[in-house]
Write a protein that holds these residues in place. Structure first.
Motif, mmCIF file in Angstrom:
data_model
loop_
_atom_site.group_PDB
_atom_site.id
_atom_site.type_symbol
_atom_site.label_atom_id
_atom_site.label_comp_id
_atom_site.label_asym_id
_atom_site.label_seq_id
_atom_site.Cartn_x
_atom_site.Cartn_y
_atom_site.Cartn_z
ATOM 1 N N ARG A 118 90.356 19.450 23.060
ATOM 2 C CA ARG A 118 89.779 18.217 22.532
ATOM 3 C C ARG A 118 90.731 17.652 21.487
ATOM 4 O O ARG A 118 91.118 18.331 20.547
ATOM 5 C CB ARG A 118 88.419 18.482 21.895
ATOM 6 C CG ARG A 118 87.716 17.201 21.462
ATOM 7 C CD ARG A 118 86.323 17.512 20.979
ATOM 8 N NE ARG A 118 86.381 18.307 19.775
ATOM 9 C CZ ARG A 118 85.961 17.877 18.587
ATOM 10 N NH1 ARG A 118 85.442 16.694 18.448
ATOM 11 N NH2 ARG A 118 86.064 18.664 17.545
ATOM 12 N N VAL A 119 91.133 16.392 21.685
ATOM 13 C CA VAL A 119 92.094 15.790 20.778
ATOM 14 C C VAL A 119 91.498 14.686 19.920
ATOM 15 O O VAL A 119 92.016 14.394 18.848
ATOM 16 C CB VAL A 119 93.346 15.258 21.522
ATOM 17 C CG1 VAL A 119 94.141 16.404 22.109
ATOM 18 C CG2 VAL A 119 92.976 14.249 22.584
ATOM 19 N N MET A 120 90.406 14.070 20.379
ATOM 20 C CA MET A 120 89.782 13.061 19.522
ATOM 21 C C MET A 120 88.340 12.823 19.928
ATOM 22 O O MET A 120 87.955 13.012 21.066
ATOM 23 C CB MET A 120 90.552 11.748 19.530
ATOM 24 C CG MET A 120 90.408 10.920 20.778
ATOM 25 S SD MET A 120 91.291 9.358 20.640
ATOM 26 C CE MET A 120 92.294 9.474 22.107
ATOM 27 N N THR A 121 87.572 12.434 18.907
ATOM 28 C CA THR A 121 86.189 12.020 19.082
ATOM 29 C C THR A 121 86.021 10.743 18.278
ATOM 30 O O THR A 121 86.433 10.678 17.117
ATOM 31 C CB THR A 121 85.218 13.095 18.551
ATOM 32 O OG1 THR A 121 85.466 14.319 19.239
ATOM 33 C CG2 THR A 121 83.776 12.677 18.741
ATOM 34 N N ILE A 122 85.438 9.736 18.905
ATOM 35 C CA ILE A 122 85.176 8.464 18.212
ATOM 36 C C ILE A 122 83.720 8.105 18.457
ATOM 37 O O ILE A 122 83.246 8.136 19.594
ATOM 38 C CB ILE A 122 86.090 7.338 18.731
ATOM 39 C CG1 ILE A 122 87.554 7.690 18.517
ATOM 40 C CG2 ILE A 122 85.745 6.008 18.044
ATOM 41 C CD1 ILE A 122 88.528 6.710 19.143
ATOM 42 N N ALA A 123 83.007 7.763 17.392
ATOM 43 C CA ALA A 123 81.619 7.309 17.488
ATOM 44 C C ALA A 123 81.532 5.921 16.859
ATOM 45 O O ALA A 123 82.190 5.641 15.847
ATOM 46 C CB ALA A 123 80.690 8.277 16.767
ATOM 47 N N TRP A 124 80.730 5.061 17.470
ATOM 48 C CA TRP A 124 80.572 3.691 16.973
ATOM 49 C C TRP A 124 79.109 3.294 17.099
ATOM 50 O O TRP A 124 78.501 3.461 18.148
ATOM 51 C CB TRP A 124 81.461 2.747 17.784
ATOM 52 C CG TRP A 124 81.393 1.302 17.413
ATOM 53 C CD1 TRP A 124 81.406 0.766 16.164
ATOM 54 C CD2 TRP A 124 81.329 0.201 18.301
ATOM 55 N NE1 TRP A 124 81.360 -0.609 16.218
ATOM 56 C CE2 TRP A 124 81.323 -0.973 17.529
ATOM 57 C CE3 TRP A 124 81.287 0.087 19.683
ATOM 58 C CZ2 TRP A 124 81.258 -2.249 18.088
ATOM 59 C CZ3 TRP A 124 81.231 -1.174 20.255
ATOM 60 C CH2 TRP A 124 81.222 -2.323 19.452
ATOM 61 N N ASP A 125 78.546 2.804 16.003
ATOM 62 C CA ASP A 125 77.175 2.308 16.012
ATOM 63 C C ASP A 125 77.042 1.218 14.958
ATOM 64 O O ASP A 125 78.055 0.739 14.438
ATOM 65 C CB ASP A 125 76.168 3.438 15.795
ATOM 66 C CG ASP A 125 76.368 4.177 14.480
ATOM 67 O OD1 ASP A 125 76.950 3.599 13.529
ATOM 68 O OD2 ASP A 125 75.940 5.339 14.387
#
Length: 192
Positions: A85-92
Motif C-alpha cells: 500500500r503506497v497511498m490512501t486518500i479520503a475526501w468528504d
C-alpha cells in the motif's frame, strides 16, 4: 537473480519520482489552488478497482487502485506492483486527508488526484463549482472530454465509449499543461 530483483525494485521506486516536492508542486490547475476542494456529490455511488499506468517527467509508473465513492465521501487506496500500500486518500465535506508510505517516493498531491478523478468521472455540471472563469469543460464528441484554460486544451480524457460507462472500461487521461498521461482500466465491483 538477486541483481535482477534489485534492479526491478530500483526501477519501480525510481518511477515514483514523477512530481516535485510539495513546496514546488503546481496548483491543481491555474486558478484552482490545492486547498479549494469542496465536496462535490457524485452522480452515483461506485465501488471500482483500477489498473493505472502512467508516464510523466520521463518516467513510467503503475498502481492498482481500489476506489469507493458514496454520497458522503470518496476513499482511494493504491498499491504498487509489489502489492505494498503506497497511498490512501479520503475526501468528504470536511476536506481531503491523505497518507502515503515510504515505498512511494513521489510528492503526493491529493487534490490533484481527486481533481483528475472528478474531471474524468463526474458530470460536467457538477464540476462548475470548482472551475473559475478561465476554465471550462466540454464533452465535444462521443467519448472525448476536454478541459480548457482560456480556450486552450489543458486536459483531454478519451473514453472507450462514453463517460457514463467509464467506471467499467478503459480511459486515457492526458494532462497537457503538466505533461503527463494516464491509462486507467476500471472495473466496477459490487459493494458486498
Amino acid at each position: 537473480m538477486r541483481l535482477i530483483i534489485s534492479a526491478l525494485i530500483l526501477y519501480f521506486l525510481g518511477a515514483c519520482t514523477l512530481l516535485p516536492s510539495k513546496d514546488l508542486a503546481p496548483p491543481v490547475l491555474p486558478g484552482i489552488g490545492s486547498g479549494l476542494m469542496l465536496w462535490v456529490e457524485p452522480e452515483r455511488e461506485v465501488e471500482a478497482v483500477q489498473l493505472l499506468t502512467g508516464h510523466g517527467a520521463g518516467k513510467n509508473f503503475t498502481f492498482q487502485v481500489r476506489i469507493s465513492v458514496t454520497k458522503e465521501r470518496m476513499l482511494l487506496v493504491a498499491v504498487n506492483p509489489f502489492g505494498q500500500r503506497v497511498m490512501t486518500i479520503a475526501w468528504d465535506d470536511k476536506g481531503i486527508s491523505s497518507e502515503h508510505s515510504e515505498f512511494l517516493r513521489l510528492a503526493i498531491i491529493p487534490e490533484q488526484i481527486i481533481f483528475n478523478i472528478l474531471l474524468a468521472y463526474w458530470p460536467k455540471e457538477r464540476l462548475r463549482v470548482l472551475l473559475n472563469d478561465s476554465l471550462d469543460v466540454f464533452d465535444d464528441k462521443e467519448g472525448v472530454r476536454r478541459v480548457t484554460l482560456d480556450g486552450e486544451d489543458v486536459v483531454i480524457v478519451e473514453y472507450a465509449s462514453d463517460r457514463k460507462s467509464a467506471w467499467s472500461e478503459k480511459l486515457n487521461f492526458k494532462h497537457i499543461l503538466y505533461d503527463y498521461q494516464l491509462a486507467i482500466l476500471s472495473h466496477e465491483v459490487s459493494r458486498e
